[in-house]
Design a protein around this motif. Structure first.
Motif, mmCIF file in Angstrom:
data_model
loop_
_atom_site.group_PDB
_atom_site.id
_atom_site.type_symbol
_atom_site.label_atom_id
_atom_site.label_comp_id
_atom_site.label_asym_id
_atom_site.label_seq_id
_atom_site.Cartn_x
_atom_site.Cartn_y
_atom_site.Cartn_z
ATOM 1 N N VAL A 48 18.549 13.439 -1.872
ATOM 2 C CA VAL A 48 17.803 14.213 -0.893
ATOM 3 C C VAL A 48 16.313 14.126 -1.171
ATOM 4 C CG1 VAL A 48 17.486 16.496 0.134
ATOM 5 C CG2 VAL A 48 19.751 15.774 -0.629
ATOM 6 N N LEU A 49 15.935 14.188 -2.452
ATOM 7 C CA LEU A 49 14.523 14.086 -2.802
ATOM 8 C C LEU A 49 13.951 12.728 -2.424
ATOM 9 C CD1 LEU A 49 14.426 15.836 -6.311
ATOM 10 C CD2 LEU A 49 13.735 16.767 -4.099
ATOM 11 N N ASN A 50 14.775 11.681 -2.536
ATOM 12 C CA ASN A 50 14.291 10.346 -2.174
ATOM 13 C C ASN A 50 13.905 10.261 -0.701
ATOM 14 O OD1 ASN A 50 14.636 9.435 -4.782
ATOM 15 N ND2 ASN A 50 16.694 8.600 -4.393
ATOM 16 N N MET A 51 14.493 11.118 0.119
ATOM 17 C CA MET A 51 14.173 11.120 1.546
ATOM 18 C C MET A 51 12.792 11.701 1.803
ATOM 19 S SD MET A 51 17.899 12.348 2.969
ATOM 20 C CE MET A 51 17.520 12.041 4.672
ATOM 21 N N LEU A 52 12.203 12.360 0.802
ATOM 22 C CA LEU A 52 10.856 12.921 0.936
ATOM 23 C C LEU A 52 9.788 11.973 0.401
ATOM 24 C CD1 LEU A 52 11.547 16.592 -0.236
ATOM 25 C CD2 LEU A 52 11.105 15.828 2.101
ATOM 26 N N GLY A 53 10.192 10.837 -0.171
ATOM 27 C CA GLY A 53 9.225 9.910 -0.745
ATOM 28 C C GLY A 53 8.359 9.256 0.318
ATOM 29 N N ARG A 54 7.354 8.544 -0.152
ATOM 30 C CA ARG A 54 6.436 7.851 0.757
ATOM 31 C C ARG A 54 6.152 6.451 0.228
ATOM 32 N NH1 ARG A 54 0.803 11.259 -0.428
ATOM 33 N NH2 ARG A 54 0.693 10.869 -2.688
ATOM 34 N N GLU A 55 5.689 5.577 1.100
ATOM 35 C CA GLU A 55 5.363 4.211 0.735
ATOM 36 C C GLU A 55 4.134 3.764 1.496
ATOM 37 O OE1 GLU A 55 8.057 1.514 3.730
ATOM 38 O OE2 GLU A 55 9.057 2.312 1.950
ATOM 39 N N TRP A 56 3.406 2.813 0.945
ATOM 40 C CA TRP A 56 2.222 2.267 1.583
ATOM 41 C C TRP A 56 1.980 0.859 1.069
ATOM 42 C CZ3 TRP A 56 2.212 5.566 -2.456
ATOM 43 C CH2 TRP A 56 1.454 5.228 -3.588
ATOM 44 N N VAL A 57 1.147 0.131 1.793
ATOM 45 C CA VAL A 57 0.850 -1.271 1.471
ATOM 46 C C VAL A 57 -0.607 -1.371 1.087
ATOM 47 C CG1 VAL A 57 0.766 -3.639 2.333
ATOM 48 C CG2 VAL A 57 2.623 -2.103 3.043
ATOM 49 N N GLU A 58 -0.849 -2.116 -0.004
ATOM 50 C CA GLU A 58 -2.212 -2.347 -0.467
ATOM 51 C C GLU A 58 -2.311 -3.782 -0.984
ATOM 52 O OE1 GLU A 58 -5.291 -0.955 -3.976
ATOM 53 O OE2 GLU A 58 -3.417 0.114 -3.657
ATOM 54 N N ASP A 59 -3.146 -4.593 -0.321
ATOM 55 C CA ASP A 59 -3.335 -5.992 -0.739
ATOM 56 C C ASP A 59 -2.001 -6.721 -0.822
ATOM 57 O OD1 ASP A 59 -6.043 -5.507 -0.914
ATOM 58 O OD2 ASP A 59 -5.942 -4.973 -3.044
ATOM 59 N N THR A 60 -1.221 -6.638 0.244
ATOM 60 C CA THR A 60 0.100 -7.282 0.363
ATOM 61 C C THR A 60 1.090 -6.787 -0.687
ATOM 62 O OG1 THR A 60 -0.378 -9.181 -1.069
ATOM 63 C CG2 THR A 60 -1.023 -9.358 1.268
ATOM 64 N N GLN A 61 0.823 -5.662 -1.299
ATOM 65 C CA GLN A 61 1.734 -5.085 -2.282
ATOM 66 C C GLN A 61 2.317 -3.789 -1.733
ATOM 67 O OE1 GLN A 61 -0.599 -4.586 -5.822
ATOM 68 N NE2 GLN A 61 -0.409 -6.739 -6.446
ATOM 69 N N LEU A 62 3.626 -3.680 -1.881
ATOM 70 C CA LEU A 62 4.333 -2.499 -1.393
ATOM 71 C C LEU A 62 4.529 -1.519 -2.544
ATOM 72 C CD1 LEU A 62 5.927 -0.906 0.726
ATOM 73 C CD2 LEU A 62 7.953 -2.238 0.088
ATOM 74 N N TRP A 63 4.026 -0.312 -2.365
ATOM 75 C CA TRP A 63 4.151 0.746 -3.361
ATOM 76 C C TRP A 63 5.043 1.851 -2.806
ATOM 77 C CZ3 TRP A 63 1.759 0.516 -8.191
ATOM 78 C CH2 TRP A 63 0.819 -0.522 -8.355
ATOM 79 N N ILE A 64 5.872 2.403 -3.669
ATOM 80 C CA ILE A 64 6.734 3.528 -3.314
ATOM 81 C C ILE A 64 6.493 4.650 -4.313
ATOM 82 C CG2 ILE A 64 9.120 4.363 -3.227
ATOM 83 C CD1 ILE A 64 9.963 1.803 -2.004
ATOM 84 N N GLN A 65 6.421 5.857 -3.795
ATOM 85 C CA GLN A 65 6.189 7.016 -4.638
ATOM 86 C C GLN A 65 7.213 8.082 -4.285
ATOM 87 O OE1 GLN A 65 2.349 8.899 -4.168
ATOM 88 N NE2 GLN A 65 2.298 9.534 -6.321
ATOM 89 N N GLN A 66 8.083 8.387 -5.222
ATOM 90 C CA GLN A 66 9.095 9.414 -5.016
ATOM 91 C C GLN A 66 8.531 10.780 -5.395
ATOM 92 O OE1 GLN A 66 11.654 8.726 -3.447
ATOM 93 N NE2 GLN A 66 11.907 6.502 -3.724
#
Length: 236
Positions: A48-66
């Motif tokens: 359930v907590l993973n559904m609150l995470g966010r992601e963004w792209v920076e310099d063709t790199q994908l970052w995920i933050q839980q």
């Protein structure tokens, strides 16, 4: 790595997922009850907590933050309230009416409350996620309705302005026509008065001439009557 904007929702350290954003899998839809949601309720709060995470792209790199899985204390809730009030003041959010800033901050605060509840009870957290998503869909529907009503109002306002200009031109034409008709009426009245005056003068002249003729005929008649009586009288 430059993290995204600060949020009232507590997150863990961002994690680099991929260096090529074209190869990343589609982002799952979060917060919508599905068959997988039933399995989540049977596991732990992590899903359930993973559904609150966010992601963004920076310099063709994908970052995920839980989000953080650290339980919150009473002081954390008090601090959350203080941070909410501070950010509302710093970002100059409006107290009434439609305000995107106020909506964003309260949404972050609600997500943080969902995170705190989920750690203690995954089922409650999942239900709150459903409530949150339903609210978002309702707000989105109202926003769409508002935008369409604004566009409709603008169209009506433009039509009203155009109709107003047409009516003003029509009024000006009618006023010009009215003045022209009034001028014609005045001219006809003047002609009528002049004709009436001439007719009165002519009638007076005719009456005077007629009276003179009558008087002349009366005098002639008297004279002839006297002559006739003078001729008839000796014969007796």
């Amino acid at each position: 790595m430059i993290p995204p904007a600060d949020s009232l929702l507590k997150y863990d350290t961002p994690v680099l997922v991929s260096r090529n954003t074209e190869k990343r899998s589609p982002k799952p839809v979060r917060g919508i009850p599905t068959a997988s949601s039933i399995q989540i309720k049977q596991q732990d709060h992590t899903s359930v907590l993973n559904m609150l995470g966010r992601e963004w792209v920076e310099d063709t790199q994908l970052w995920i933050q839980q989000v953080s899985s650290t339980p919150s204390t009473r002081m954390d809730v008090v601090h959350l309230q203080e941070q909410l009030d501070l950010k509302l003041q710093q970002r100059q959010a409006r107290e009434t009416g439609i305000c995107p800033v106020r909506r964003e901050l309260y949404s972050q605060c609600f997500d943080e409350l969902i995170r705190e509840v989920t750690i203690n009870c995954a089922e409650r957290g999942l239900l709150l996620l459903r409530v949150r998503d339903e609210i978002r869909m309702t707000i989105a529907a109202y926003q769409t309705l508002y935008e369409s009503s604004v566009a409709f109002g603008m169209r009506k306002a433009l039509q009203a302005e155009q109709g107003k200009a047409d009516m003003e031109r029509k009024i000006a034409d009618l006023e010009t026509e009215k003045r022209d008709l009034e001028r014609q009426v005045n001219e006809q009245k003047a002609k009528c008065e002049a004709t009436e005056k001439r007719e009165n003068e002519r009638r007076q002249v005719e009456e005077k001439k007629h009276n003179e003729e009558i008087q002349f005929l009366k005098r002639t008649n008297q004279q002839l009557k006297a002559q006739l009586e003078g001729i008839i009288a000796p014969k007796k």
